[in-house]
Design a protein around this motif. Structure first.
Motif, PDB file in Angstrom:
ATOM      1  N   TRP A 123       2.859  28.593  48.558  1.00 33.99           N
ATOM      2  CA  TRP A 123       3.222  29.225  47.287  1.00 33.99           C
ATOM      3  C   TRP A 123       2.222  30.333  46.949  1.00 33.99           C
ATOM      4  CZ3 TRP A 123       5.319  29.885  42.411  1.00 33.99           C
ATOM      5  CH2 TRP A 123       4.465  29.911  41.304  1.00 33.99           C
ATOM      6  N   THR A 124       0.920  30.041  47.091  1.00 30.98           N
ATOM      7  CA  THR A 124      -0.092  31.030  46.739  1.00 30.98           C
ATOM      8  C   THR A 124      -0.006  32.242  47.659  1.00 30.98           C
ATOM      9  OG1 THR A 124      -1.499  29.191  46.097  1.00 30.98           O
ATOM     10  CG2 THR A 124      -2.555  31.319  46.288  1.00 30.98           C
ATOM     11  N   VAL A 125       0.050  31.985  48.970  1.00 33.08           N
ATOM     12  CA  VAL A 125       0.073  33.097  49.921  1.00 33.08           C
ATOM     13  C   VAL A 125       1.323  33.940  49.710  1.00 33.08           C
ATOM     14  CG1 VAL A 125       0.255  33.673  52.367  1.00 33.08           C
ATOM     15  CG2 VAL A 125      -1.345  31.901  51.622  1.00 33.08           C
ATOM     16  N   ALA A 126       2.471  33.279  49.539  1.00 31.57           N
ATOM     17  CA  ALA A 126       3.717  34.031  49.356  1.00 31.57           C
ATOM     18  C   ALA A 126       3.641  34.863  48.086  1.00 31.57           C
ATOM     19  CB  ALA A 126       4.897  33.071  49.289  1.00 31.57           C
ATOM     20  N   CYS A 127       3.264  34.239  46.999  1.00 28.91           N
ATOM     21  CA  CYS A 127       3.231  34.957  45.722  1.00 28.91           C
ATOM     22  C   CYS A 127       2.277  36.134  45.782  1.00 28.91           C
ATOM     23  CB  CYS A 127       2.797  34.027  44.587  1.00 28.91           C
ATOM     24  SG  CYS A 127       4.084  32.910  44.082  1.00 28.91           S
ATOM     25  N   VAL A 128       1.052  35.881  46.262  1.00 28.57           N
ATOM     26  CA  VAL A 128       0.049  36.953  46.239  1.00 28.57           C
ATOM     27  C   VAL A 128       0.459  38.085  47.160  1.00 28.57           C
ATOM     28  CG1 VAL A 128      -2.350  37.531  46.731  1.00 28.57           C
ATOM     29  CG2 VAL A 128      -1.802  35.403  45.575  1.00 28.57           C
ATOM     30  N   SER A 129       0.931  37.763  48.354  1.00 29.94           N
ATOM     31  CA  SER A 129       1.247  38.856  49.277  1.00 29.94           C
ATOM     32  C   SER A 129       2.442  39.662  48.782  1.00 29.94           C
ATOM     33  CB  SER A 129       1.477  38.324  50.686  1.00 29.94           C
ATOM     34  OG  SER A 129       2.475  37.348  50.654  1.00 29.94           O
ATOM     35  N   ILE A 130       3.469  38.994  48.279  1.00 29.89           N
ATOM     36  CA  ILE A 130       4.629  39.750  47.794  1.00 29.89           C
ATOM     37  C   ILE A 130       4.249  40.564  46.563  1.00 29.89           C
ATOM     38  CG2 ILE A 130       6.991  39.597  46.931  1.00 29.89           C
ATOM     39  CD1 ILE A 130       7.248  36.965  48.473  1.00 29.89           C
ATOM     40  N   THR A 131       3.527  39.935  45.638  1.00 30.91           N
ATOM     41  CA  THR A 131       3.143  40.639  44.417  1.00 30.91           C
ATOM     42  C   THR A 131       2.301  41.857  44.759  1.00 30.91           C
ATOM     43  OG1 THR A 131       2.984  38.459  43.439  1.00 30.91           O
ATOM     44  CG2 THR A 131       2.195  40.268  42.128  1.00 30.91           C
ATOM     45  N   PHE A 132       1.355  41.670  45.689  1.00 36.37           N
ATOM     46  CA  PHE A 132       0.466  42.772  46.033  1.00 36.37           C
ATOM     47  C   PHE A 132       1.259  43.917  46.670  1.00 36.37           C
ATOM     48  CE2 PHE A 132      -2.387  44.989  48.952  1.00 36.37           C
ATOM     49  CZ  PHE A 132      -3.350  45.408  48.058  1.00 36.37           C
ATOM     50  N   THR A 133       2.132  43.579  47.606  1.00 37.52           N
ATOM     51  CA  THR A 133       2.903  44.623  48.280  1.00 37.52           C
ATOM     52  C   THR A 133       3.767  45.382  47.287  1.00 37.52           C
ATOM     53  OG1 THR A 133       3.037  43.022  50.060  1.00 37.52           O
ATOM     54  CG2 THR A 133       4.335  45.005  50.312  1.00 37.52           C
ATOM     55  N   LEU A 134       4.481  44.639  46.453  1.00 37.83           N
ATOM     56  CA  LEU A 134       5.342  45.302  45.460  1.00 37.83           C
ATOM     57  C   LEU A 134       4.511  46.155  44.501  1.00 37.83           C
ATOM     58  CD1 LEU A 134       7.995  42.640  44.431  1.00 37.83           C
ATOM     59  CD2 LEU A 134       8.361  44.793  45.627  1.00 37.83           C
ATOM     60  N   GLY A 135       3.385  45.601  44.069  1.00 42.78           N
ATOM     61  CA  GLY A 135       2.519  46.325  43.148  1.00 42.78           C
ATOM     62  C   GLY A 135       2.030  47.624  43.766  1.00 42.78           C
ATOM     63  N   LEU A 136       1.689  47.543  45.041  1.00 38.02           N
ATOM     64  CA  LEU A 136       1.182  48.733  45.750  1.00 38.02           C
ATOM     65  C   LEU A 136       2.259  49.796  45.855  1.00 38.02           C
ATOM     66  CD1 LEU A 136      -1.293  49.780  47.263  1.00 38.02           C
ATOM     67  CD2 LEU A 136      -0.381  48.780  49.344  1.00 38.02           C
ATOM     68  N   VAL A 137       3.457  49.366  46.227  1.00 38.39           N
ATOM     69  CA  VAL A 137       4.570  50.317  46.365  1.00 38.39           C
ATOM     70  C   VAL A 137       4.854  50.983  45.019  1.00 38.39           C
ATOM     71  CG1 VAL A 137       7.041  50.501  46.808  1.00 38.39           C
ATOM     72  CG2 VAL A 137       5.610  49.108  48.306  1.00 38.39           C
ATOM     73  N   LEU A 138       4.966  50.139  43.980  1.00 32.79           N
ATOM     74  CA  LEU A 138       5.289  50.682  42.658  1.00 32.79           C
ATOM     75  C   LEU A 138       4.179  51.602  42.163  1.00 32.79           C
ATOM     76  CD1 LEU A 138       6.842  47.542  40.979  1.00 32.79           C
ATOM     77  CD2 LEU A 138       8.002  49.668  41.554  1.00 32.79           C
ATOM     78  N   ALA A 139       2.921  51.206  42.402  1.00 33.19           N
ATOM     79  CA  ALA A 139       1.807  52.047  41.946  1.00 33.19           C
ATOM     80  C   ALA A 139       1.858  53.397  42.633  1.00 33.19           C
ATOM     81  CB  ALA A 139       0.481  51.347  42.225  1.00 33.19           C
ATOM     82  N   ASN A 140       2.147  53.401  43.923  1.00 37.79           N
ATOM     83  CA  ASN A 140       2.233  54.668  44.642  1.00 37.79           C
ATOM     84  C   ASN A 140       3.358  55.530  44.108  1.00 37.79           C
ATOM     85  OD1 ASN A 140       0.402  55.323  46.937  1.00 37.79           O
ATOM     86  ND2 ASN A 140       0.780  53.152  47.321  1.00 37.79           N
ATOM     87  N   MET A 141       4.474  54.886  43.798  1.00 36.45           N
ATOM     88  CA  MET A 141       5.605  55.652  43.267  1.00 36.45           C
ATOM     89  C   MET A 141       5.269  56.237  41.903  1.00 36.45           C
ATOM     90  SD  MET A 141       8.554  53.122  44.573  1.00 36.45           S
ATOM     91  CE  MET A 141       9.824  53.635  43.475  1.00 36.45           C
ATOM     92  N   LEU A 142       4.580  55.440  41.091  1.00 37.49           N
ATOM     93  CA  LEU A 142       4.296  55.888  39.725  1.00 37.49           C
ATOM     94  C   LEU A 142       3.116  56.840  39.672  1.00 37.49           C
ATOM     95  CD1 LEU A 142       4.838  52.730  37.548  1.00 37.49           C
ATOM     96  CD2 LEU A 142       6.286  54.731  37.804  1.00 37.49           C
ATOM     97  N   ASN A 143       2.418  56.995  40.782  1.00 36.17           N
ATOM     98  CA  ASN A 143       1.259  57.868  40.776  1.00 36.17           C
ATOM     99  C   ASN A 143       1.661  59.330  40.951  1.00 36.17           C
ATOM    100  OD1 ASN A 143      -1.475  58.289  40.567  1.00 36.17           O
ATOM    101  ND2 ASN A 143      -1.773  58.293  42.789  1.00 36.17           N
ATOM    102  N   ARG A 144       2.924  59.556  41.225  1.00 35.31           N
ATOM    103  CA  ARG A 144       3.385  60.941  41.342  1.00 35.31           C
ATOM    104  C   ARG A 144       3.775  61.455  39.977  1.00 35.31           C
ATOM    105  NH1 ARG A 144       5.665  61.134  46.763  1.00 35.31           N
ATOM    106  NH2 ARG A 144       4.860  59.260  47.718  1.00 35.31           N
TER     107      ARG A 144
END
Lengths: 342, 424
Positions: A123-144
């Motif tokens: 549960w921890t590994v799945a949540c953290v890795s998915i959250t981190f990946t999504l967060g990274l993608v969204l942050a990159n998109m919103l940084n433009r």
């Protein structure tokens, strides 16, 4: 800690008095003529000590004492029937006894512990890795720079602004198999209803989805902050050298985000490992006990099964603390090896 | 020296005052009886459901008409959280209610922990003489009476008369008949035959009684949930779902069950009298006559439903015990019981109440009374309520197929023995 501090304050005050006395020529001081390092530090920083005293006291009361008490309880056979309690004017004395490490042996040798541990880690590994990946993608998109950026940011932060239990209850309605919106939509598309919270596998999927939904805003905001601290010149220079977007991402963005990512991953791991409300409010650990993590199990021992077993619950709590401490140590060591300063 | 004399005098004066106060009153500390009249506030934690609570609040607050100086503070605590909440409040002593409505399965537990005040001797005598014996038994622990029965209930098979008639079937008497009926209903209307609640192990009891088993045998201190009959019961539960005769849920079972039955998505459900008021509110039961109730279907051995109900108990630490006991007496009086039978179809616990026209006139009461008389009395041991939680885990696992019936029965047995230390 607290004792030290108050002493230092008293001493600091005492010094003044003594100085006054000395000035009148009746000095009886023998020990403070050559002050030691600690003493000197206390004398110099007494003000700082005085300032942090309330914090230290409060932390001691609300964290230190329960922690010590929890560890003590885990070494006893305390349960609802033998702890002290006050019923109106009647006071019943505690009769529980010290049993050493018996509770630890019992808990660890029970196959339930391993089951919970494995699922908690998944549960921890799945949540953290998915959250981190999504967060990274969204942050990159919103940084433009693009139109309506502020509005998107607001929308993406929303899950964070809503109180956790409200979100979880809302999701519970959505997931309801017979009357939930998700299944109504699927039904409209001709797909059979999915037993979101009724099937062990789907329930695991559902709790992870909700936790990711709740966790992404934090990741996004933290990473967006990190992104904005990376100098734009680096990207310009790389572009001039003909680096592809992927190369720029790998060699500039990721290293630039390193310090931030390491911190948020550590925090997020600890939070998710102990994420009580999502599991408890969404599935109560069910169906059966398939989504029960370590903390909800500790809660179950102390508050759901009866007679409430405080000792065993405390044992689970101490084990959780130990696991997290081990994790933090290993994590820190691996970061040191990579040259991060922590 | 002077001060010493003064202090002694003060203590003496206080003692005199105290005895003077306590002269005609039993409980000086509470100060509830000023000249024989009750006063103060009685906080009542009621666990009745959404459909029932307005009625109970009204009844409770009417206590003030009899005792104008007593204020009743009505608090509705959802049944599912109540046992935990009550324990928290009782053990910490702060903000604890004076009176609680306890499930019959909780009374022995609360009493054994010293939380409940013994019922006054006169009331206890009345409970023995005027109440249904099996209801009175639920309020006792080690021979003493700690709670007065308010309502008694058991499970029955609720059915939608129209849906059954449309499919051309009779209310099933056995699980085999139920399966046939469910198939006919599905063929006719496409709806489910039975809604079997899968997130609460209380609904498992008719299945295990049906196979001739029980959770425990208190006389021989034996755990029996994992014996042959127990395994068979878990098999039956799984079979009802896999054969398509029943639909179930592992979460929000109560709401889903009521919604499914009230809207005609399911033709039958197993439920108790406390569900009647809510069921009548449904689309399918605008005409109350469309609701039928039958005995729970029999398994391979017999038909058996558990005895349930609610008792009222007074917190041992209550500051207002006299008023609280008077309130309990009022809430369990014949008049109040008849009223709740009339308004909510709840079954009275007083024998004489069944002679009242309002009770006789209630079809639901008339149905459930014989069922209650035959209901299986549970073991009134302190751990009674605690068995349901681990059983729920295994029941849900078995019914959703996460675990085989054999494993579920075995695991339930292991958990039961952890709770019942020293039992076979």
């Amino acid at each position: 800690m607290a004792a030290h501090t108050s002493q230092s304050v008293a001493k600091a005050a005492g010094d003044d008095v003594e100085n006054d006395v000395a000035a009148r020529g009746r000095s009886r001081r023998t020990d403070s003529r050559n002050p030691g390092g600690l003493r000197r530090a206390l004398a110099t920083h007494w003000y700082a000590w005085a300032m942090i005293t309330p914090v230290v006291l409060v932390l001691g009361v609300i964290i230190g004492w329960p922690l010590v008490r929890g560890i003590y309880l885990s070494l006893t056979d305390a349960n609802e029937r033998n702890v002290s309690r006050t019923i109106g004017v009647r006071h019943i004395e505690a009769t529980y006894e010290f049993v050493g490490l018996d509770n630890y042996v019992d808990v660890i040798s029970d196959p339930v512990f391993l089951q919970r541990l494995v699922w908690t880690v998944v549960w921890t590994v799945a949540c953290v890795s998915i959250t981190f990946t999504l967060g990274l993608v969204l942050a990159n998109m919103l940084n433009r720079d693009f139109k309506g950026r502020a509005a998107y940011r607001m929308a993406l932060i929303l899950p964070w602004a809503v109180p956790g239990f409200v979100s979880v209850f809302a999701w519970r309605f959505l997931f309801n198999r017979d009357n939930g919106i998700l299944n109504k939509i699927l039904d409209g598309g001709g797909i059979a209803a999915i037993p979101w919270l009724d099937d062990p596998t789907w329930a695991k999927f559902s709790v992870i989805a909700v936790n990711v939904w709740l966790g992404v805003p934090f990741m996004m905001v933290a990473l967006l902050g990190g992104l904005q601290s990376i100098p734009g010149e680096l990207y310009e220079a790389a572009e001039m050298d003909g680096a592809t977007p992927w190369q720029r991402f790998r060699h500039i963005t990721l290293p630039g985000l390193r310090a931030v990512s390491m911190t948020v991953i550590l925090l997020s791991t600890i939070w998710t490992f102990n994420m009580f409300p999502v599991i408890f409010l969404l599935t109560r650990g069910g169906p059966g006990d398939s989504t029960e993590i370590l903390v909800t199990q500790a809660f179950r021992e102390a508050f759901i099964t009866s007679p409430r077993d405080f000792a065993v619950s405390a044992t689970w709590g101490v084990l959780i603390l130990l696991l997290l401490m081990i994790f933090a140590l290993v994590y820190r060591r691996s970061l040191r090896k990579q040259g991060e300063v922590w | 020296m002077r001060r010493g004399i003064a202090a002694t005098a003060l203590v003496a004066a206080l003692a005199l005052a105290a005895t003077a106060c306590g002269g005609d009153d039993k409980d000086a500390a509470g100060g509830t009886k000023a000249g024989g009249e009750l006063s103060g506030t009685v906080t009542w934690w009621d666990t009745s459901n959404d459909a029932e609570k307005a009625s109970f609040q009204k009844i409770a607050e009417a206590f003030t008409a009899k005792h104008p100086k007593v204020t009743v503070k009505y608090v509705n605590v959802p049944y599912g959280d109540a046992q935990n909440k009550v324990k928290n409040a009782f053990s910490s002593g702060s903000d604890a209610p004076d009176v609680i409505r306890a499930d019959v399965g909780w009374v022995a537990d609360f009493a054994s922990l010293g939380y409940l005040d013994e019922v006054p001797a006169e009331t206890a005598k009345k409970v023995d003489a005027e109440f249904l014996p099996q209801a009175a038994a639920s309020g006792k622990y080690e021979g003493k009476t700690y709670a007065v029965p308010q309502v008694i209930d058991t499970l029955g098979l609720f059915y939608n008369k129209k849906m059954l008639a449309d499919a051309g079937v009779q209310p099933p008497k056995t699980l085999e008949e139920l399966k046939t009926a469910a198939a006919a209903i599905k063929a006719k209307s496409g709806k489910a035959g039975l809604y079997l609640r899968g997130d609460d192990s209380y609904w498992f009891l008719p299945l295990i009684y049906g196979e001739g088993g029980d959770l425990v045998d208190a006389k021989t201190k034996t755990v029996t949930v994992d014996n042959e009959a127990g395994v068979k019961a878990f098999k039956t539960a799984r079979d009802l779902v896999t054969s398509g005769a029943a639909v179930t849920n592992a979460t929000d079972g109560w709401t889903n069950m009521q919604t499914a039955f009230k809207s005609g998505e399911a033709a039958m459900m197993i439920n108790g009298p406390w569900a009647v008021a809510d069921t009548y509110a449904g689309d399918q039961f605008k005409d109350k006559a469309n609701l039928g109730v039958a005995a729970v279907p029999a398994g391979s051995a017999k038909a058996g439903a558990p005895q349930g109900g609610h008792d009222l108990g007074v917190y041992a630490g209550s500051k207002n015990r006299d008023a609280a006991h008077a309130f309990v007496e009022y809430m369990t009086s014949q008049e109040v019981q008849v009223q709740s039978a009339k308004e909510l179809s709840l079954l009275p616990t007083r024998t004489a109440a069944y002679e009242q026209p309002d009770v006789k006139g209630s079809e639901m009461v008339q149905f459930f009374k014989p069922a209650v008389d035959k209901a299986v009395e549970r073991a009134w041991i302190p751990e009674n309520g605690s068995l349901f939680e681990p059983l729920k885990v295994e029941y849900t696992k078995a019914i959703t197929g996460a675990s085989s019936p054999e494993d579920a029965a075995k695991a339930a047995g292991i958990e039961f023995r952890k709770i019942l230390k020293g039992w076979k």
